[in-house]
Structure formats: C-alpha cells, structure tokens
Design a protein around this motif. Structure first.
Motif, PDB file in Angstrom:
ATOM      1  N   THR A 132       7.576  -7.165   0.154  1.00 48.22           N
ATOM      2  CA  THR A 132       7.615  -7.853  -1.203  1.00 48.22           C
ATOM      3  C   THR A 132       9.165  -8.009  -1.648  1.00 48.22           C
ATOM      4  OG1 THR A 132       8.036  -5.772  -2.491  1.00 48.22           O
ATOM      5  CG2 THR A 132       5.814  -6.043  -1.737  1.00 48.22           C
ATOM      6  N   PHE A 133       9.261  -8.534  -2.707  1.00 52.08           N
ATOM      7  CA  PHE A 133      10.691  -9.030  -3.135  1.00 52.08           C
ATOM      8  C   PHE A 133      10.952  -8.043  -4.184  1.00 52.08           C
ATOM      9  CE2 PHE A 133       9.196 -12.906  -1.016  1.00 52.08           C
ATOM     10  CZ  PHE A 133      10.071 -13.153  -0.353  1.00 52.08           C
ATOM     11  N   LEU A 134      10.360  -6.825  -4.325  1.00 51.45           N
ATOM     12  CA  LEU A 134      10.819  -5.918  -5.304  1.00 51.45           C
ATOM     13  C   LEU A 134      11.978  -5.060  -4.683  1.00 51.45           C
ATOM     14  CD1 LEU A 134       7.393  -4.451  -6.208  1.00 51.45           C
ATOM     15  CD2 LEU A 134       8.738  -6.282  -7.352  1.00 51.45           C
ATOM     16  N   ARG A 135      12.798  -4.599  -5.707  1.00 51.45           N
ATOM     17  CA  ARG A 135      14.061  -3.762  -5.164  1.00 51.45           C
ATOM     18  C   ARG A 135      13.568  -2.418  -4.765  1.00 51.45           C
ATOM     19  NH1 ARG A 135      18.992  -1.184  -8.739  1.00 51.45           N
ATOM     20  NH2 ARG A 135      20.655  -1.289  -7.067  1.00 51.45           N
ATOM     21  N   PRO A 136      13.910  -2.018  -3.416  1.00 50.18           N
ATOM     22  CA  PRO A 136      13.782  -0.851  -2.988  1.00 50.18           C
ATOM     23  C   PRO A 136      14.040   0.431  -3.684  1.00 50.18           C
ATOM     24  CG  PRO A 136      14.668  -2.254  -1.146  1.00 50.18           C
ATOM     25  CD  PRO A 136      14.787  -3.007  -2.495  1.00 50.18           C
ATOM     26  N   ALA A 137      13.158   1.273  -3.909  1.00 48.69           N
ATOM     27  CA  ALA A 137      13.458   2.642  -4.568  1.00 48.69           C
ATOM     28  C   ALA A 137      14.013   2.398  -6.134  1.00 48.69           C
ATOM     29  CB  ALA A 137      14.686   3.311  -4.060  1.00 48.69           C
ATOM     30  N   HIS A 138      13.708   1.149  -6.486  1.00 41.19           N
ATOM     31  CA  HIS A 138      14.064   0.837  -7.967  1.00 41.19           C
ATOM     32  C   HIS A 138      13.266   1.692  -8.923  1.00 41.19           C
ATOM     33  CE1 HIS A 138      16.216  -1.266 -11.146  1.00 41.19           C
ATOM     34  NE2 HIS A 138      14.880  -1.643 -11.631  1.00 41.19           N
ATOM     35  N   TYR A 139      12.039   1.923  -8.501  1.00 46.67           N
ATOM     36  CA  TYR A 139      11.110   2.406  -9.397  1.00 46.67           C
ATOM     37  C   TYR A 139      10.693   3.830  -9.121  1.00 46.67           C
ATOM     38  CZ  TYR A 139      10.294  -2.415 -10.115  1.00 46.67           C
ATOM     39  OH  TYR A 139      10.547  -3.947 -10.357  1.00 46.67           O
ATOM     40  N   SER A 140      11.233   4.851  -9.898  1.00 48.97           N
ATOM     41  CA  SER A 140      11.176   6.309  -9.632  1.00 48.97           C
ATOM     42  C   SER A 140       9.722   6.759 -10.086  1.00 48.97           C
ATOM     43  CB  SER A 140      12.325   7.022 -10.104  1.00 48.97           C
ATOM     44  OG  SER A 140      12.235   6.822 -11.611  1.00 48.97           O
ATOM     45  N   SER A 141       9.248   5.833 -11.283  1.00 50.52           N
ATOM     46  CA  SER A 141       7.981   6.353 -11.425  1.00 50.52           C
ATOM     47  C   SER A 141       7.161   4.846 -11.917  1.00 50.52           C
ATOM     48  CB  SER A 141       8.241   6.889 -12.968  1.00 50.52           C
ATOM     49  OG  SER A 141       8.867   6.263 -13.978  1.00 50.52           O
ATOM     50  N   ASN A 149       0.859  -1.178   0.097  1.00 47.51           N
ATOM     51  CA  ASN A 149      -0.018  -0.024  -0.105  1.00 47.51           C
ATOM     52  C   ASN A 149       0.825   1.359   0.023  1.00 47.51           C
ATOM     53  OD1 ASN A 149      -2.634  -0.773  -0.085  1.00 47.51           O
ATOM     54  ND2 ASN A 149      -2.567  -1.571   1.837  1.00 47.51           N
ATOM     55  N   THR A 150       1.833   1.326   0.624  1.00 51.12           N
ATOM     56  CA  THR A 150       2.577   2.623   0.639  1.00 51.12           C
ATOM     57  C   THR A 150       3.346   2.822  -0.173  1.00 51.12           C
ATOM     58  OG1 THR A 150       3.016   2.128   3.342  1.00 51.12           O
ATOM     59  CG2 THR A 150       4.459   3.633   2.250  1.00 51.12           C
ATOM     60  N   VAL A 151       3.895   1.935  -1.086  1.00 47.65           N
ATOM     61  CA  VAL A 151       4.917   2.139  -2.221  1.00 47.65           C
ATOM     62  C   VAL A 151       3.941   2.337  -3.460  1.00 47.65           C
ATOM     63  CG1 VAL A 151       6.687   1.288  -3.829  1.00 47.65           C
ATOM     64  CG2 VAL A 151       6.803   0.905  -1.474  1.00 47.65           C
ATOM     65  N   TRP A 152       2.578   1.696  -3.509  1.00 47.59           N
ATOM     66  CA  TRP A 152       1.793   1.980  -4.306  1.00 47.59           C
ATOM     67  C   TRP A 152       1.333   3.316  -4.455  1.00 47.59           C
ATOM     68  CZ3 TRP A 152       0.461   0.484  -8.985  1.00 47.59           C
ATOM     69  CH2 TRP A 152      -1.007   0.576  -9.500  1.00 47.59           C
ATOM     70  N   SER A 153       0.904   3.864  -3.204  1.00 48.79           N
ATOM     71  CA  SER A 153       0.414   5.109  -2.908  1.00 48.79           C
ATOM     72  C   SER A 153       1.423   6.240  -3.581  1.00 48.79           C
ATOM     73  CB  SER A 153      -0.075   5.674  -1.709  1.00 48.79           C
ATOM     74  OG  SER A 153      -1.005   4.705  -1.310  1.00 48.79           O
ATOM     75  N   GLU A 154       2.786   5.888  -2.996  1.00 50.20           N
ATOM     76  CA  GLU A 154       4.030   6.705  -3.555  1.00 50.20           C
ATOM     77  C   GLU A 154       3.901   7.111  -4.950  1.00 50.20           C
ATOM     78  OE1 GLU A 154       7.113   5.474  -1.411  1.00 50.20           O
ATOM     79  OE2 GLU A 154       6.501   6.287   0.473  1.00 50.20           O
ATOM     80  N   LEU A 155       3.793   5.785  -5.580  1.00 49.90           N
ATOM     81  CA  LEU A 155       3.896   5.639  -7.029  1.00 49.90           C
ATOM     82  C   LEU A 155       2.565   6.447  -7.924  1.00 49.90           C
ATOM     83  CD1 LEU A 155       5.593   2.398  -7.608  1.00 49.90           C
ATOM     84  CD2 LEU A 155       6.782   4.471  -7.771  1.00 49.90           C
ATOM     85  N   GLY A 156       1.720   6.866  -7.047  1.00 45.48           N
ATOM     86  CA  GLY A 156       0.569   7.268  -7.765  1.00 45.48           C
ATOM     87  C   GLY A 156      -0.231   6.388  -8.372  1.00 45.48           C
TER      88      GLY A 156
END
Length: 303
Positions: free
Chosen positions: A118-127, A87-94
């Motif tokens: 999750t097993f996603l790399r932290p801060a890898h997705y700027s958008s 939820n947190t990262v999903w909201s941050e990514l818009g």
C-alpha cells in the motif's frame, strides 16, 4: 422572523460551515497524526524548471489518510479494511475480518493485487481509530486548504503534484488549475454568505428562503402594521362567495382597538426586557426600514 417572514439569519447560515470538512473553507482542523502526513507530503514536492509542482523521486510519497473519518464503514461486518491496509496490518490493528466475498476483493484477487504494497506510511497507525479527544479536540492543528479547478472545483488539504515534466505535455494535460488570491477568496463559504446574495452549499442555502409565517394571536414581535392586519383579519366575518368581504362592525372595531392596545403593551414589555438583556452591549448599525405600499397610503390619507 421579520414582519411575519421566517428565514435563517446570517449567523445560522455561517454555522453550517462546521459541517464541512474541506469544501469552500480556507483551512481546516485535522488530527495530529493526519497533520504529520500532510507535512510529510508537502516535504516531498518541489517546483520543476517549468514552475510546476512535482514530487521528489527520492522521497516516498505516502497517502494522507485517517481511518477515523470512515469508522462506520470499517466497523461493518463486510468492510474493505483488508484492501486499504493489507491483510497483515489490518489484523494487527484489530480490524473486523470480513469473508472477502465482495466484488472489489474478488477483482483484486483475480488481478493478483491482494498482496501488493500500500502507500500508507509504515507503523504510522498505532491504533485503528483515534479517541474522541484526539479526533475532535479544540486544540487540533490547522492546515491550509488548496483550491483547484478542472471540470469542477477541487478542494484539498494536499497540493496537486504533477507527474509531467515537459511544457508541451503540461499544456495538453488535464492537470487541475490552481485558484489563488481574490478569485479563491470569492469562492469561500463565509465570503459568499457575508458579501453576496448568492447561495453557498447546505440545506439553509437551498431550502432556507424566507416564507410567510402564520403569527399567533397577539404576537408582540409583529410590527404595528402587520399586527393590526392580523387582528383585523381574525375579527372580520367570513367572506361570501362572489361578494366583497364585509367591513368590521362597530362592536368589532371597538374590540380591535382594545386588542391593539394589549399588543402595544406587550410590545413595550418585550422592548424593555430586550433593553435589560442588552445593557452594556453596543448596538450595531440599524438599517432604515422602507415603508410598505399600505403604510405609504395610510400616511398620505392622514396628511
């Protein structure tokens, strides 16, 4: 089209490979940030003493994931972005916040999994999504595709990493078997199309069998044999049930010869135009055409 039959050319069949991301390809182009994840993934593996690829326990193995590939699904009002990113990262990514009443979210909630890492790399997705240039540029990096066999063929941009450590366990496991060398080469889409009479995958492979095409009047692309047969059929009187189709009348025969002369002239013009359009181009090897049964019969009568 050849002699009245319509079928896809080899080049048209090969064009379908551009619609495939991974399957039956030797390598593929992927976005830069996805290629970085592939390289990190590859760095986290090593061969154990049994010759099996395993992961380094000290390194974090991140999922190789690019959300742009599933953009239509993530833009839906009811999407699963909150389960993929948290939820947190999903909201941050818009990301589009859903009402989270779908069956999968309800199951995650019941199992207490909604706040699990999750097993996603932290801060890898700027958008959340890449631009068209970042996603489909001609200069995108290539990465090798790995091929395996289990119950079915498996094609992947990442190597399979076994979690087994012992020979006995590996022998009884369902680990996919790597396919390499000539065997893998024969499974490639391009090899199947160019070197075999088998079908690969796609609509032109399963629905592209040659079929008779109805020629238009005086089609100059038809061979002399098929052109004469087509024109003769058009001039023949309608058949009567129970009787043989009547022969051409003398007037119809004269008309046929006149029409054949016109088609021959059209064919000659087409050949001249083709020659003008291909000046300077080295022609490929021309296959020797085999005579049809009708043509052989006609030649034997003439001789």
């Amino acid at each position: 089209m050849l002699d009245g039959y319509l079928a896809p050319t080899e080049q048209q069949r090969l064009g379908y490979i551009n619609w495939l991301h991974v399957y039956a390809k030797d390598r593929c182009k992927i976005p830069v940030r996805m290629a970085e994840l592939v390289d990190i993934y590859a760095h986290c593996r090593a061969f154990n003493v049994y010759g099996t690829l395993v992961r380094y326990e000290t390194d974090t193995l991140y999922d190789v994931f690019e959300p742009t590939y599933i953009r239509p699904a993530l833009l839906l009002d009811e999407n699963l972005g909150h389960l993929i990113f948290g939820n947190t990262v999903w909201s941050e990514l818009g990301g589009q916040i859903s009402n989270e009443t779908d069956a999968l979210t309800l199951y995650f909630r019941e199992q207490g999994l909604l706040n699990q890492p999750t097993f996603l790399r932290p801060a890898h997705y700027s958008s959340l999504f890449l631009s068209d240039e970042e996603f489909s540029s001609h200069s995108l990096p290539h990465r090798k595709i790995h091929t395996y066999r289990n119950d079915k063929q498996l094609w992947s941009i990442t190597e399979f990493l076994s979690i087994h450590e012992g020979v006995d366990v590996i022998a009884d496991s369902a680990d996919p078997i790597p396919i390499t060398g000539d065997e893998r080469k024969r499974m490639l889409f391009s090899y199947i199309v160019k070197n075999t009479k088998k079908v690969a995958i796609g609509p032109l492979e399963y629905c592209g069998n040659s079929s008779p095409a109805v020629p238009c009047y005086g089609d100059p692309t038809l061979s002399e044999h098929y052109a004469e047969r087509d024109l003769k059929t058009r001039l023949m009187p309608a058949s009567v049930k129970g009787q043989r189709r009547p022969e051409l009348s003398e007037a119809a025969t004269d008309k046929l010869q006149s029409q054949l002369a016109q088609v021959a002239a059209s064919r000659k013009r087409v050949r001249v135009e083709d020659k003008e359009n291909t000046d300077g181009v080295v022609p490929g090897k021309v296959k020797k055409r085999r005579l049809s049964a009708d043509q052989r019969l006609a030649l034997s009568i003439q001789n």
